[in-house]
Design an enzyme around this catalytic site. Structure first.
Site, PDB file in Angstrom:
ATOM      1  N   GLY A  29      -3.066  23.128  50.547  1.00 11.65           N
ATOM      2  CA  GLY A  29      -3.042  22.365  49.300  1.00 11.65           C
ATOM      3  C   GLY A  29      -3.576  23.185  48.156  1.00 11.65           C
ATOM      4  N   GLU A  30      -3.301  22.684  46.968  1.00 10.53           N
ATOM      5  CA  GLU A  30      -3.816  23.354  45.781  1.00 10.53           C
ATOM      6  C   GLU A  30      -4.186  22.279  44.772  1.00 10.53           C
ATOM      7  OE1 GLU A  30      -1.433  26.502  44.294  1.00 10.53           O
ATOM      8  OE2 GLU A  30      -2.857  26.937  42.689  1.00 10.53           O
ATOM      9  N   GLY A  31      -5.473  22.213  44.434  1.00  9.55           N
ATOM     10  CA  GLY A  31      -5.919  21.189  43.488  1.00  9.55           C
ATOM     11  C   GLY A  31      -6.637  21.832  42.319  1.00  9.55           C
ATOM     12  N   PHE A  33      -9.674  22.428  41.944  1.00  6.20           N
ATOM     13  CA  PHE A  33     -10.841  23.245  42.244  1.00  6.20           C
ATOM     14  C   PHE A  33     -10.519  24.508  43.027  1.00  6.20           C
ATOM     15  CE2 PHE A  33     -12.380  18.932  41.653  1.00  6.20           C
ATOM     16  CZ  PHE A  33     -13.304  19.155  40.639  1.00  6.20           C
ATOM     17  N   GLY A  34      -9.297  24.651  43.491  1.00  8.23           N
ATOM     18  CA  GLY A  34      -8.985  25.857  44.246  1.00  8.23           C
ATOM     19  C   GLY A  34      -7.785  25.676  45.159  1.00  8.23           C
ATOM     20  N   VAL A  35      -7.553  26.715  45.944  1.00 10.06           N
ATOM     21  CA  VAL A  35      -6.437  26.706  46.889  1.00 10.06           C
ATOM     22  C   VAL A  35      -7.016  26.622  48.302  1.00 10.06           C
ATOM     23  CG1 VAL A  35      -4.326  27.878  47.596  1.00 10.06           C
ATOM     24  CG2 VAL A  35      -5.207  28.209  45.282  1.00 10.06           C
ATOM     25  N   VAL A  36      -6.400  25.776  49.140  1.00 12.44           N
ATOM     26  CA  VAL A  36      -6.934  25.535  50.480  1.00 12.44           C
ATOM     27  C   VAL A  36      -5.986  26.116  51.533  1.00 12.44           C
ATOM     28  CG1 VAL A  36      -7.687  23.734  52.086  1.00 12.44           C
ATOM     29  CG2 VAL A  36      -8.052  23.439  49.639  1.00 12.44           C
ATOM     30  N   LYS A  51     -11.364  27.173  51.414  1.00 15.26           N
ATOM     31  CA  LYS A  51     -10.952  26.885  50.037  1.00 15.26           C
ATOM     32  C   LYS A  51     -11.338  28.059  49.160  1.00 15.26           C
ATOM     33  CE  LYS A  51     -11.071  22.686  48.040  1.00 15.26           C
ATOM     34  NZ  LYS A  51     -11.562  21.469  47.347  1.00 15.26           N
ATOM     35  N   ASP A 164     -14.317  11.192  43.407  1.00 12.58           N
ATOM     36  CA  ASP A 164     -12.909  11.526  43.662  1.00 12.58           C
ATOM     37  C   ASP A 164     -12.460  10.935  44.998  1.00 12.58           C
ATOM     38  OD1 ASP A 164     -10.480  12.578  42.918  1.00 12.58           O
ATOM     39  OD2 ASP A 164     -10.975  14.658  43.433  1.00 12.58           O
TER      40      ASP A 164
HETATM   41  P1  ADP Z   1      -7.732  20.004  46.639  1.00 10.78           P
HETATM   42  O1  ADP Z   1      -7.331  18.548  46.589  1.00 10.78           O
HETATM   43  O2  ADP Z   1      -8.646  20.374  45.550  1.00 10.78           O
HETATM   44  O3  ADP Z   1      -6.569  20.902  46.796  1.00 10.78           O
HETATM   45  P2  ADP Z   1      -8.959  19.403  49.218  1.00 10.78           P
HETATM   46  O4  ADP Z   1     -10.380  19.740  49.566  1.00 10.78           O
HETATM   47  O5  ADP Z   1      -8.636  17.974  49.021  1.00 10.78           O
HETATM   48  O6  ADP Z   1      -8.585  20.286  47.954  1.00 10.78           O
HETATM   49  O7  ADP Z   1      -8.040  20.012  50.350  1.00 10.78           O
HETATM   50  C1  ADP Z   1      -6.631  20.047  50.232  1.00 10.78           C
HETATM   51  C2  ADP Z   1      -5.972  19.613  51.525  1.00 10.78           C
HETATM   52  O8  ADP Z   1      -6.383  20.474  52.597  1.00 10.78           O
HETATM   53  C3  ADP Z   1      -6.399  18.232  51.977  1.00 10.78           C
HETATM   54  O9  ADP Z   1      -5.618  17.227  51.392  1.00 10.78           O
HETATM   55  C4  ADP Z   1      -6.203  18.300  53.475  1.00 10.78           C
HETATM   56  O10 ADP Z   1      -4.838  18.098  53.803  1.00 10.78           O
HETATM   57  C5  ADP Z   1      -6.555  19.736  53.786  1.00 10.78           C
HETATM   58  N1  ADP Z   1      -7.954  19.878  54.251  1.00 10.78           N
HETATM   59  C6  ADP Z   1      -9.055  20.035  53.488  1.00 10.78           C
HETATM   60  N2  ADP Z   1     -10.159  20.133  54.235  1.00 10.78           N
HETATM   61  C7  ADP Z   1      -9.769  20.017  55.527  1.00 10.78           C
HETATM   62  C8  ADP Z   1     -10.445  20.054  56.808  1.00 10.78           C
HETATM   63  N3  ADP Z   1     -11.753  20.229  56.922  1.00 10.78           N
HETATM   64  N4  ADP Z   1      -9.687  19.930  57.914  1.00 10.78           N
HETATM   65  C9  ADP Z   1      -8.348  19.770  57.839  1.00 10.78           C
HETATM   66  N5  ADP Z   1      -7.664  19.734  56.685  1.00 10.78           N
HETATM   67  C10 ADP Z   1      -8.343  19.857  55.533  1.00 10.78           C
END
Ligand code: ADP
Ligand code: MG
Length: 350
Positions: A29-31, A33-36, A51, A164
């Protein structure tokens, strides 16, 4: 500086990671606050989530380390932060991989909440012998929502307001059968007076209470010194700041029950309607066209109306216009919808 990374973590004897400790995999994902990314630990072969922070990693690191110590079951398992090199500022935040599904993803499945049911109850079903229908759905949704409230209540007890809360930011651990909070970068810590509020910060208006929506456009830029920062941001000037998350939780509960509210456009239209009618959920319901009371939404209203409208009353109390009347997460945990019928009745019955 990074209080946690440089002071707290070494004191607690935790390992310092570098990015070379992981093999970075697919983007999740990418929000704001950063890229995950998914990742694999080089040393242990375990699954992790990383992240890569933009500017505000500090708030997320702080909140995760506080909650990881105070209520580890309420959040995705936080492991620490990693710099690009050994002594560099951490750019990466590290969690255990909890599972592939957020509540958002699970809710988008037509089978929700039955797709979660087998993971939540020892016998695999919410109520033995009960056919699929609003009664069984109510039990499943009440169990899911009870977990979410427990997490919020634990965070609030440590002075942390998440700001959030929404289905995208609630991850499901299918092994433990538990929902946990993620994406903590927008949180405020009332106890330590941290309220990292980037200037372009926009609270998600789909899930924020009516007063927050107004506040977010009026919030002045935070003053520069830490003391002033702790004293002046808008959140502290409000009574009962935890009620911020109550409202978001209420919207989440409504979405769990009413499929039509899960789409972005319909959610926005719903909020607009509330804004126009003085934030009256009852009036909104009274004015809905008949199609809302048949099919999947109709069953959703049946879920909310089980046990003398236990779910509906809870939604209303979480989404009250004024904070003073709005239920806290802890209060909501003791609502009829979460607790079921008065247990004393059960004892008298038997
Ligand atoms: P952002 O919304 O800022 O991109 P998130 O922290 O919500 O960041 O993470 C993005 C996505 O990554 C989440 O919607 C989820 O699908 C996945 N994710 C985040 N943390 C975890 C975790 N600990 N285990 C599994 N999936 C995760
Ligand atoms: Mg998110």
């Amino acid at each position: 500086g990074f209080v946690d990374y440089y002071i707290l973590r070494p004191l607690l004897g935790q390992k310092r990671y570098t990015i070379d400790d992981f093999v970075v995999g697919d983007k999740l994902g990418e929000g704001g606050f950063g890229v995950v990314y998914r990742a694999t630990g080089v040393a242990d072969g375990e699954k992790y989530v990383l992240k890569q922070c933009k500017d505000y990693g500090e708030a997320e690191i702080w909140t995760n380390s506080r909650l990881q110590r105070a209520c580890p079951n309420a959040i995705a398992s936080y492991c620490g932060a990693a710099g690009q090199e050994e002594e560099e500022d951490p750019l990466w935040i590290v969690w255990k991989f909890e599972g592939s599904d957020t509540l958002f993803k699970l809710m988008n499945d037509k089978d929700f909440p039955y797709n979660v049911e087998p993971y939540l109850f020892k016998s695999g079903v919410a109520i033995d012998g009960e056919p699929k229908g609003s009664k069984r759905k109510a039990k499943i949704i009440s169990t899911i929502f009870g977990q979410i409230l427990e997490n919020l209540s634990a965070a609030h007890a440590t002075g942390i307001i998440l700001r959030d809360v929404k289905p995208e930011n609630i991850i499901f651990d299918p092994i433990k059968g538990k929902f946990k909070l993620i994406d903590l970068g927008a949180a405020a810590d009332l106890r330590f007076g941290f309220n990292y509020q980037p200037k372009e910060f926009i609270l998600d208006p789909r899930f924020s209470g009516p007063e927050e929506y107004i506040m977010s456009t009026q919030t002045p830029e935070p003053p520069p010194t830490p003391v002033a920062l702790a004293l002046s941001p808008a959140l502290w000037q409000l009574n009962l700041p935890d009620r911020f998350d109550s409202y978001s939780a209420g919207v989440t509960l409504l979405q769990m029950c009413l499929p039509t509210l899960r789409s972005d456009n319909n959610l926005i239209a719903f909020r607009k309607k509330l804004e126009e009618n003085g934030e009256s959920l009852s009036q909104w319901r009274q004015e809905l066209p008949p199609r809302w009371f048949s099919g999947a939404d109709g069953e959703g209203f049946d879920v909310l109306d089980q046990d003398d409208r236990a779910g509906w009353e809870l939604c209303k109390s979480l989404m009250f216009k004024t904070r003073e009347k709005r239920s806290s997460a802890t209060g909501a945990r003791f609502s009829r919808f979460i607790q079921g019928r008065n247990p004393v009745v059960g004892i008298l019955d038997s």
